[in-house]
Write a protein that holds these residues in place. Structure first.
Motif, mmCIF file in Angstrom:
data_model
loop_
_atom_site.group_PDB
_atom_site.id
_atom_site.type_symbol
_atom_site.label_atom_id
_atom_site.label_comp_id
_atom_site.label_asym_id
_atom_site.label_seq_id
_atom_site.Cartn_x
_atom_site.Cartn_y
_atom_site.Cartn_z
ATOM 1 N N ASP A 65 0.833 -1.204 0.000
ATOM 2 C CA ASP A 65 0.000 0.000 0.000
ATOM 3 C C ASP A 65 0.872 1.261 0.000
ATOM 4 O OD1 ASP A 65 -2.270 -1.539 0.020
ATOM 5 O OD2 ASP A 65 -2.655 -1.314 2.171
ATOM 6 N N ILE A 66 1.958 1.228 0.757
ATOM 7 C CA ILE A 66 2.876 2.374 0.804
ATOM 8 C C ILE A 66 3.488 2.612 -0.578
ATOM 9 C CG2 ILE A 66 5.013 3.273 1.816
ATOM 10 C CD1 ILE A 66 2.951 3.103 3.920
ATOM 11 N N LEU A 67 3.963 1.551 -1.202
ATOM 12 C CA LEU A 67 4.627 1.686 -2.494
ATOM 13 C C LEU A 67 3.651 2.053 -3.605
ATOM 14 C CD1 LEU A 67 7.202 -1.234 -2.297
ATOM 15 C CD2 LEU A 67 7.433 1.137 -1.576
ATOM 16 N N ASN A 68 2.447 1.528 -3.543
ATOM 17 C CA ASN A 68 1.434 1.904 -4.538
ATOM 18 C C ASN A 68 1.053 3.374 -4.396
ATOM 19 O OD1 ASN A 68 1.253 -0.612 -5.785
ATOM 20 N ND2 ASN A 68 -0.331 -1.338 -4.385
ATOM 21 N N ALA A 69 1.036 3.865 -3.161
ATOM 22 C CA ALA A 69 0.749 5.288 -2.937
ATOM 23 C C ALA A 69 1.844 6.154 -3.551
ATOM 24 C CB ALA A 69 0.621 5.568 -1.439
ATOM 25 N N LEU A 70 3.097 5.722 -3.429
ATOM 26 C CA LEU A 70 4.197 6.457 -4.053
ATOM 27 C C LEU A 70 4.011 6.530 -5.566
ATOM 28 C CD1 LEU A 70 7.451 5.224 -2.249
ATOM 29 C CD2 LEU A 70 6.288 7.400 -1.954
ATOM 30 N N ALA A 101 3.032 3.565 9.498
ATOM 31 C CA ALA A 101 2.956 3.691 8.035
ATOM 32 C C ALA A 101 2.951 5.143 7.564
ATOM 33 C CB ALA A 101 1.729 2.945 7.517
ATOM 34 N N PRO A 102 2.189 6.052 8.194
ATOM 35 C CA PRO A 102 2.197 7.442 7.722
ATOM 36 C C PRO A 102 3.577 8.093 7.784
ATOM 37 C CG PRO A 102 0.273 7.066 9.108
ATOM 38 C CD PRO A 102 1.148 5.856 9.237
ATOM 39 N N ARG A 103 4.348 7.811 8.836
ATOM 40 C CA ARG A 103 5.683 8.411 8.937
ATOM 41 C C ARG A 103 6.653 7.776 7.939
ATOM 42 N NH1 ARG A 103 4.945 13.317 10.798
ATOM 43 N NH2 ARG A 103 3.887 13.338 12.806
ATOM 44 N N LEU A 104 6.516 6.485 7.709
ATOM 45 C CA LEU A 104 7.344 5.839 6.690
ATOM 46 C C LEU A 104 7.045 6.442 5.327
ATOM 47 C CD1 LEU A 104 9.245 3.683 5.560
ATOM 48 C CD2 LEU A 104 7.307 2.073 5.585
ATOM 49 N N LYS A 105 5.761 6.614 5.028
ATOM 50 C CA LYS A 105 5.379 7.206 3.740
ATOM 51 C C LYS A 105 5.898 8.636 3.628
ATOM 52 C CE LYS A 105 0.960 7.842 2.770
ATOM 53 N NZ LYS A 105 -0.425 7.529 2.336
ATOM 54 N N GLN A 106 5.859 9.390 4.733
ATOM 55 C CA GLN A 106 6.363 10.765 4.720
ATOM 56 C C GLN A 106 7.842 10.818 4.352
ATOM 57 O OE1 GLN A 106 5.874 12.774 8.476
ATOM 58 N NE2 GLN A 106 6.705 14.714 7.736
ATOM 59 N N VAL A 107 8.635 9.924 4.921
ATOM 60 C CA VAL A 107 10.071 9.886 4.622
ATOM 61 C C VAL A 107 10.291 9.540 3.150
ATOM 62 C CG1 VAL A 107 12.247 8.684 5.073
ATOM 63 C CG2 VAL A 107 10.761 9.335 6.984
ATOM 64 N N LEU A 108 9.595 8.508 2.661
ATOM 65 C CA LEU A 108 9.772 8.092 1.276
ATOM 66 C C LEU A 108 9.305 9.175 0.301
ATOM 67 C CD1 LEU A 108 8.683 4.351 1.560
ATOM 68 C CD2 LEU A 108 10.988 5.214 1.106
ATOM 69 N N ILE A 109 8.222 9.859 0.631
ATOM 70 C CA ILE A 109 7.746 10.950 -0.226
ATOM 71 C C ILE A 109 8.788 12.055 -0.298
ATOM 72 C CG2 ILE A 109 6.088 12.863 -0.329
ATOM 73 C CD1 ILE A 109 3.930 10.887 0.578
ATOM 74 N N ASP A 134 14.152 -11.831 12.446
ATOM 75 C CA ASP A 134 14.542 -12.402 13.744
ATOM 76 C C ASP A 134 13.291 -12.593 14.587
ATOM 77 O OD1 ASP A 134 15.825 -13.262 15.984
ATOM 78 O OD2 ASP A 134 16.577 -11.297 16.576
ATOM 79 N N GLY A 135 12.721 -13.768 14.510
ATOM 80 C CA GLY A 135 11.518 -14.038 15.278
ATOM 81 C C GLY A 135 10.361 -13.182 14.815
ATOM 82 N N SER A 136 9.903 -12.312 15.701
ATOM 83 C CA SER A 136 8.735 -11.484 15.380
ATOM 84 C C SER A 136 9.110 -10.163 14.729
ATOM 85 C CB SER A 136 7.940 -11.202 16.659
ATOM 86 O OG SER A 136 8.741 -10.482 17.589
ATOM 87 N N SER A 137 10.406 -9.866 14.574
ATOM 88 C CA SER A 137 10.811 -8.586 14.002
ATOM 89 C C SER A 137 11.559 -8.780 12.677
ATOM 90 C CB SER A 137 11.700 -7.812 14.977
ATOM 91 O OG SER A 137 12.934 -8.464 15.156
ATOM 92 N N VAL A 138 11.491 -7.749 11.832
ATOM 93 C CA VAL A 138 12.208 -7.774 10.558
ATOM 94 C C VAL A 138 12.901 -6.432 10.365
ATOM 95 C CG1 VAL A 138 10.703 -9.438 9.424
ATOM 96 C CG2 VAL A 138 10.145 -7.024 9.286
ATOM 97 N N GLN A 139 14.103 -6.477 9.828
ATOM 98 C CA GLN A 139 14.849 -5.260 9.518
ATOM 99 C C GLN A 139 14.863 -5.072 8.012
ATOM 100 O OE1 GLN A 139 19.091 -5.242 10.411
ATOM 101 N NE2 GLN A 139 18.989 -3.091 11.022
ATOM 102 N N LEU A 140 14.397 -3.895 7.576
ATOM 103 C CA LEU A 140 14.294 -3.612 6.154
ATOM 104 C C LEU A 140 15.235 -2.483 5.747
ATOM 105 C CD1 LEU A 140 10.413 -3.657 5.611
ATOM 106 C CD2 LEU A 140 12.034 -5.557 5.433
ATOM 107 N N LEU A 141 15.700 -2.564 4.514
ATOM 108 C CA LEU A 141 16.521 -1.508 3.917
ATOM 109 C C LEU A 141 15.706 -0.821 2.826
ATOM 110 C CD1 LEU A 141 19.253 -0.049 3.397
ATOM 111 C CD2 LEU A 141 19.787 -1.895 1.786
ATOM 112 N N PHE A 142 15.628 0.503 2.914
ATOM 113 C CA PHE A 142 14.923 1.305 1.927
ATOM 114 C C PHE A 142 15.951 2.126 1.148
ATOM 115 C CE2 PHE A 142 12.075 0.472 5.397
ATOM 116 C CZ PHE A 142 10.831 0.240 4.808
ATOM 117 N N GLU A 143 15.873 2.067 -0.175
ATOM 118 C CA GLU A 143 16.815 2.804 -1.021
ATOM 119 C C GLU A 143 16.055 3.642 -2.042
ATOM 120 O OE1 GLU A 143 20.663 -0.222 -1.097
ATOM 121 O OE2 GLU A 143 19.206 -0.288 -2.743
ATOM 122 N N VAL A 144 16.493 4.890 -2.190
ATOM 123 C CA VAL A 144 15.962 5.766 -3.236
ATOM 124 C C VAL A 144 17.159 6.261 -4.042
ATOM 125 C CG1 VAL A 144 14.690 7.870 -3.772
ATOM 126 C CG2 VAL A 144 13.993 6.460 -1.812
ATOM 127 N N ALA A 145 17.269 5.785 -5.273
ATOM 128 C CA ALA A 145 18.414 6.103 -6.123
ATOM 129 C C ALA A 145 17.952 6.955 -7.305
ATOM 130 C CB ALA A 145 19.073 4.829 -6.630
#
Length: 223
Positions: A65-70, A101-109, A134-145
């Motif tokens: 949903d975040i990426l489709n909004a972008l 999600a709103p703050r993540l979208k704000q950064v990506l925008i 790692d169990g219940s958590s995931v670490q993601l990398l976001f790149e804007v090139a």
């Protein structure tokens, strides 16, 4: 609220019968109002961050949903400028995560907006990758090139400071307040991540950050 009213009423008036001159005046009001509203929101966000009053949600959301909004937000801008705009998500990135999600979208925008602003030809690519699960958590990398003008090495840290851009020429040519990257960096850091850049003048820039999210439990599944 007053600026929202100005922008909203301007848009309503633009939908009524107008002379050519009236339409030009209203379009100027609408565009200026939207620009001023962005500045006001940026200053309010920065004030909240500096006062330690910015709170973060922990709610389930779909990364798609975040990426489709972008795509929806920047599709027209990319078409108008002839820039290829690509969004990609790694196949192992969980579809549903828990976070703000709103703050993540704000950064990506902010990052995509900057990339498109400073790119006159070529492409802008957004990619989300899984770094660690790692169990219940995931670490993601976001790149804007991008393939834009790039940033001189001696300015790559300064651009994250409030009201600062790479040069006075940048301000004159492209506009902006110099707050978007500052706010994005603070939002990421406030959630335990780090926003950084790698860039070569004339060869584009890569902005990237890491964030950790939790995976939903049975009690926090999306409705």
């Amino acid at each position: 609220t007053p600026m929202n009213a100005i922008v909203g009423i301007s848009k309503l008036l633009l939908g009524t019968p107008l002379s050519l001159q009236q339409k030009e005046y209203l379009q100027a009001i609408d565009q200026s109002g939207a620009a001023l509203l962005t500045i006001i929101n940026d200053i309010l966000d920065l004030s909240k961050i500096e006062a330690g009053k910015m709170n973060f949600e922990a709610l389930p959301f779909r990364m798609s949903d975040i990426l489709n909004a972008l795509k929806d937000i920047f599709k027209q801008k990319a078409l108008e400028t002839g820039i290829e705009f690509n969004v990609q998500i790694g196949p192992d990135v969980p579809e549903v995560l828990v976070g703000d999600a709103p703050r993540l979208k704000q950064v990506l925008i902010n990052l995509v907006s900057n990339a498109l602003k400073f790119t006159t030809e070529g492409e802008v690519d957004v990619e989300v990758k899984l770094l660690k699960a790692d169990g219940s958590s995931v670490q993601l990398l976001f790149e804007v090139a991008d393939t834009g003008i790039g940033i001189p090495p001696d300015k790559q840290q300064a651009i994250f400071e409030s009201f600062t851009q790479a040069s006075s020429e940048t301000t004159r040519k492209f506009g902006g307040t110099g707050l978007g990257l500052t706010i994005s960096k603070r939002i990421v850091e406030s959630q335990g991540g780090k926003l950084a850049v790698r860039s070569t003048p004339g060869n584009g820039s890569l902005f990237f950050f890491e964030l950790t999210f939790t995976q939903p439990t049975a009690e926090t599944q999306l409705l």
